[in-house]
Structure formats: structure tokens, C-alpha cells
Design a protein around this motif. Structure first.
Motif, PDB file in Angstrom:
ATOM      1  N   PRO A 116      69.945  76.144  -7.904  1.00  0.00           N
ATOM      2  CA  PRO A 116      70.255  75.858  -9.309  1.00  0.00           C
ATOM      3  C   PRO A 116      69.267  74.851  -9.887  1.00  0.00           C
ATOM      4  O   PRO A 116      68.738  74.011  -9.183  1.00  0.00           O
ATOM      5  CB  PRO A 116      71.657  75.264  -9.242  1.00  0.00           C
ATOM      6  CG  PRO A 116      71.761  74.683  -7.879  1.00  0.00           C
ATOM      7  CD  PRO A 116      70.914  75.557  -6.984  1.00  0.00           C
ATOM      8  N   VAL A 117      69.032  74.979 -11.157  1.00  0.00           N
ATOM      9  CA  VAL A 117      68.217  74.020 -11.894  1.00  0.00           C
ATOM     10  C   VAL A 117      69.171  73.303 -12.831  1.00  0.00           C
ATOM     11  O   VAL A 117      69.899  73.931 -13.592  1.00  0.00           O
ATOM     12  CB  VAL A 117      67.094  74.734 -12.675  1.00  0.00           C
ATOM     13  CG1 VAL A 117      66.323  73.744 -13.523  1.00  0.00           C
ATOM     14  CG2 VAL A 117      66.158  75.451 -11.715  1.00  0.00           C
TER      15      VAL A 117
ATOM     16  N   GLN B  79      68.805  71.722 -15.438  1.00  0.00           N
ATOM     17  CA  GLN B  79      68.416  71.604 -16.841  1.00  0.00           C
ATOM     18  C   GLN B  79      68.529  72.964 -17.530  1.00  0.00           C
ATOM     19  O   GLN B  79      67.623  73.782 -17.449  1.00  0.00           O
ATOM     20  CB  GLN B  79      66.986  71.084 -16.939  1.00  0.00           C
ATOM     21  CG  GLN B  79      66.806  69.738 -16.297  1.00  0.00           C
ATOM     22  CD  GLN B  79      65.346  69.361 -16.178  1.00  0.00           C
ATOM     23  OE1 GLN B  79      64.459  70.203 -16.197  1.00  0.00           O
ATOM     24  NE2 GLN B  79      65.097  68.074 -16.048  1.00  0.00           N
ATOM     25  N   PRO B  80      69.643  73.237 -18.213  1.00  0.00           N
ATOM     26  CA  PRO B  80      69.811  74.538 -18.857  1.00  0.00           C
ATOM     27  C   PRO B  80      68.788  74.808 -19.957  1.00  0.00           C
ATOM     28  O   PRO B  80      68.596  75.943 -20.356  1.00  0.00           O
ATOM     29  CB  PRO B  80      71.233  74.492 -19.425  1.00  0.00           C
ATOM     30  CG  PRO B  80      71.567  73.049 -19.527  1.00  0.00           C
ATOM     31  CD  PRO B  80      70.776  72.348 -18.453  1.00  0.00           C
ATOM     32  N   CYS B  81      68.107  73.760 -20.416  1.00  0.00           N
ATOM     33  CA  CYS B  81      67.064  73.932 -21.421  1.00  0.00           C
ATOM     34  C   CYS B  81      65.676  74.016 -20.784  1.00  0.00           C
ATOM     35  O   CYS B  81      64.682  74.220 -21.483  1.00  0.00           O
ATOM     36  CB  CYS B  81      67.091  72.770 -22.411  1.00  0.00           C
ATOM     37  SG  CYS B  81      68.655  72.574 -23.261  1.00  0.00           S
ATOM     38  N   GLY B  82      65.601  73.848 -19.468  1.00  0.00           N
ATOM     39  CA  GLY B  82      64.320  73.815 -18.780  1.00  0.00           C
ATOM     40  C   GLY B  82      63.635  75.163 -18.705  1.00  0.00           C
ATOM     41  O   GLY B  82      64.261  76.220 -18.777  1.00  0.00           O
ATOM     42  N   GLU B  83      62.326  75.123 -18.540  1.00  0.00           N
ATOM     43  CA  GLU B  83      61.505  76.331 -18.499  1.00  0.00           C
ATOM     44  C   GLU B  83      61.875  77.257 -17.345  1.00  0.00           C
ATOM     45  O   GLU B  83      61.751  78.468 -17.456  1.00  0.00           O
ATOM     46  CB  GLU B  83      60.032  75.923 -18.386  1.00  0.00           C
ATOM     47  CG  GLU B  83      59.085  77.085 -18.494  1.00  0.00           C
ATOM     48  CD  GLU B  83      57.639  76.632 -18.520  1.00  0.00           C
ATOM     49  OE1 GLU B  83      56.894  77.047 -17.628  1.00  0.00           O
ATOM     50  OE2 GLU B  83      57.281  75.876 -19.436  1.00  0.00           O
ATOM     51  N   GLU B  84      62.318  76.700 -16.228  1.00  0.00           N
ATOM     52  CA  GLU B  84      62.620  77.521 -15.056  1.00  0.00           C
ATOM     53  C   GLU B  84      64.115  77.552 -14.736  1.00  0.00           C
ATOM     54  O   GLU B  84      64.507  77.612 -13.576  1.00  0.00           O
ATOM     55  CB  GLU B  84      61.811  77.029 -13.862  1.00  0.00           C
ATOM     56  CG  GLU B  84      60.331  77.232 -14.077  1.00  0.00           C
ATOM     57  CD  GLU B  84      59.481  76.787 -12.905  1.00  0.00           C
ATOM     58  OE1 GLU B  84      60.015  76.231 -11.931  1.00  0.00           O
ATOM     59  OE2 GLU B  84      58.271  77.013 -12.974  1.00  0.00           O
ATOM     60  N   ASN B  85      64.954  77.561 -15.758  1.00  0.00           N
ATOM     61  CA  ASN B  85      66.395  77.653 -15.560  1.00  0.00           C
ATOM     62  C   ASN B  85      66.700  78.919 -14.758  1.00  0.00           C
ATOM     63  O   ASN B  85      66.386  80.029 -15.184  1.00  0.00           O
ATOM     64  CB  ASN B  85      67.108  77.679 -16.911  1.00  0.00           C
ATOM     65  CG  ASN B  85      68.606  77.825 -16.794  1.00  0.00           C
ATOM     66  OD1 ASN B  85      69.180  77.718 -15.721  1.00  0.00           O
ATOM     67  ND2 ASN B  85      69.247  78.073 -17.919  1.00  0.00           N
ATOM     68  N   ALA B  86      67.328  78.768 -13.593  1.00  0.00           N
ATOM     69  CA  ALA B  86      67.563  79.883 -12.673  1.00  0.00           C
ATOM     70  C   ALA B  86      68.895  80.594 -12.898  1.00  0.00           C
ATOM     71  O   ALA B  86      69.215  81.540 -12.183  1.00  0.00           O
ATOM     72  CB  ALA B  86      67.502  79.371 -11.231  1.00  0.00           C
ATOM     73  N   GLY B  87      69.671  80.162 -13.873  1.00  0.00           N
ATOM     74  CA  GLY B  87      70.962  80.777 -14.122  1.00  0.00           C
ATOM     75  C   GLY B  87      72.070  80.090 -13.347  1.00  0.00           C
ATOM     76  O   GLY B  87      71.831  79.194 -12.536  1.00  0.00           O
ATOM     77  N   SER B  88      73.292  80.524 -13.575  1.00  0.00           N
ATOM     78  CA  SER B  88      74.452  79.885 -12.948  1.00  0.00           C
ATOM     79  C   SER B  88      74.625  80.270 -11.483  1.00  0.00           C
ATOM     80  O   SER B  88      75.231  79.535 -10.718  1.00  0.00           O
ATOM     81  CB  SER B  88      75.722  80.222 -13.733  1.00  0.00           C
ATOM     82  OG  SER B  88      75.912  81.628 -13.757  1.00  0.00           O
ATOM     83  N   HIS B  89      74.100  81.413 -11.095  1.00  0.00           N
ATOM     84  CA  HIS B  89      74.143  81.886  -9.708  1.00  0.00           C
ATOM     85  C   HIS B  89      73.188  83.072  -9.580  1.00  0.00           C
ATOM     86  O   HIS B  89      72.764  83.632 -10.597  1.00  0.00           O
ATOM     87  CB  HIS B  89      75.573  82.260  -9.291  1.00  0.00           C
ATOM     88  CG  HIS B  89      76.188  83.330 -10.141  1.00  0.00           C
ATOM     89  ND1 HIS B  89      76.783  83.059 -11.359  1.00  0.00           N
ATOM     90  CD2 HIS B  89      76.293  84.664  -9.970  1.00  0.00           C
ATOM     91  CE1 HIS B  89      77.225  84.191 -11.889  1.00  0.00           C
ATOM     92  NE2 HIS B  89      76.935  85.177 -11.063  1.00  0.00           N
ATOM     93  N   PRO B  90      72.824  83.454  -8.346  1.00  0.00           N
ATOM     94  CA  PRO B  90      71.933  84.606  -8.192  1.00  0.00           C
ATOM     95  C   PRO B  90      72.522  85.849  -8.865  1.00  0.00           C
ATOM     96  O   PRO B  90      73.724  86.094  -8.777  1.00  0.00           O
ATOM     97  CB  PRO B  90      71.844  84.802  -6.676  1.00  0.00           C
ATOM     98  CG  PRO B  90      72.199  83.486  -6.100  1.00  0.00           C
ATOM     99  CD  PRO B  90      73.189  82.874  -7.056  1.00  0.00           C
ATOM    100  N   PHE B  91      71.684  86.579  -9.534  1.00  0.00           N
ATOM    101  CA  PHE B  91      72.060  87.801 -10.242  1.00  0.00           C
ATOM    102  C   PHE B  91      73.093  87.548 -11.333  1.00  0.00           C
ATOM    103  O   PHE B  91      73.888  88.421 -11.668  1.00  0.00           O
ATOM    104  CB  PHE B  91      72.549  88.889  -9.266  1.00  0.00           C
ATOM    105  CG  PHE B  91      71.505  89.304  -8.276  1.00  0.00           C
ATOM    106  CD1 PHE B  91      70.383  89.991  -8.695  1.00  0.00           C
ATOM    107  CD2 PHE B  91      71.633  88.986  -6.935  1.00  0.00           C
ATOM    108  CE1 PHE B  91      69.403  90.371  -7.780  1.00  0.00           C
ATOM    109  CE2 PHE B  91      70.665  89.352  -6.023  1.00  0.00           C
ATOM    110  CZ  PHE B  91      69.544  90.049  -6.450  1.00  0.00           C
TER     111      PHE B  91
END
Length: 154
Positions: free
Chosen positions: A40-41, A43-55
Motif C-alpha cells: 500500500p501507498v 498517499q492517496p494523492c501520490g503519483e504511485e498510489n497502488a490502490g486499496s488492495h491488489p486488483f
């Protein structure tokens, strides 16, 4: 992705509203949303926000469905930053591929004349988690790579 209403020239993420204070910074980086060393990242505003969980994202779910439906042996996930070819393992800071697979990536790089190739740490200087190439390679046995075909500047 073109967005006529925005001053941004490049949009890296989907348009999920993850950043209420600045909607243009919202979204999830689909190439960080796969179940291979996903992290997880915060920072929800960050450039590489990975989402709340895979897929978590419909785009990643659609790609997973496509890969699971067909028996791919090789995949190219085109990106548009720089002139390089990245391949697994992008989450690791060292190269650890089996010799035969390493030879395949070397041959592809030579055939397409990429001046720079290797994992993310070898090409862009940092590691990435939840990356599609790593998921395809590690979880599905697909020789997967990301040709970066555009210039490094706008």
C-alpha cells in the motif's frame, strides 16, 4: 490519456476519486495494482498510489481476466517514458532471474536496440511493487516486459 479539461499533459493513473482536496491528483496507478509484492501507498494523492488492495481497480481486474482466459507465453506492456526495456523483478534491487529467462530478455533488448534494459532498479534507479510484469512472470510464468517508448520529457 488526453484530458481536455485539465492542465496536466500526462495522466499516469486511472481517474478514481482518491484525492478529495485535489481531484486532478486522484487515481490509482494500474501498474502498481497487481498481486506481486503489492504494497500500500499511504498517499492517496501520490503519483504511485497502488490502490486499496491488489486488483482493487477494474482495469487491473480486466487484465487479470484476460491473462487467466488465454495461455500467453510472452507479453509486452507498453509504457511511454524513456527509451528502455524493463523486466522482472521490478520489486527487487538485484537481478535474480533464471539464466534461460535472462538470455531471452537480453535477446529481445538487442533485437529492439534498447539502450538501457533490466529491472526497475537497473533502469530507473528504484524498485516498484505490485507491478504487472512481475505478476505475469511470477504468478503466470509469462515472459513479460515493459518497453518504455517515449521521450523522458513532454
Amino acid at each position: 490519456l488526453a484530458n481536455e479539461k485539465s492542465l496536466m499533459k500526462m495522466i499516469r493513473k486511472n481517474r478514481r476519486p482518491t484525492c478529495p482536496n485535489d481531484p486532478e491528483d486522484g487515481g490509482v496507478d494500474i501498474n502498481r495494482n497487481f498481486a506481486s509484492h503489492w504494497a500500500p501507498v499511504e498517499q492517496p494523492c501520490g503519483e504511485e498510489n497502488a490502490g486499496s488492495h491488489p486488483f482493487s481497480e477494474p482495469e487491473a481486474q480486466a487484465l487479470r481476466g484476460l491473462v487467466e482466459e488465454y495461455n500467453f507465453s510472452m507479453a509486452m506492456n507498453f509504457h511511454s517514458y524513456g527509451r528502455m526495456l524493463t523486466h522482472p523483478y521490478n520489486w527487487a534491487d538485484h537481478k535474480s532471474l533464471p539464466k534461460r529467462d535472462d538470455e531471452i530478455y537480453d535477446e529481445v533488448s538487442l533485437a529492439f536496440k534498447f539502450p538501457l534494459f533490466g529491472s526497475a532498479s537497473e533502469t530507473v534507479g528504484y524498485t516498484t511493487s505490485g507491478e504487472m510484469d512481475d505478476w505475469m512472470y511470477s504468478n503466470k510464468g509469462i515472459i513479460s516486459m515493459s518497453p518504455e517508448i517515449g521521450p523522458e520529457s513532454g
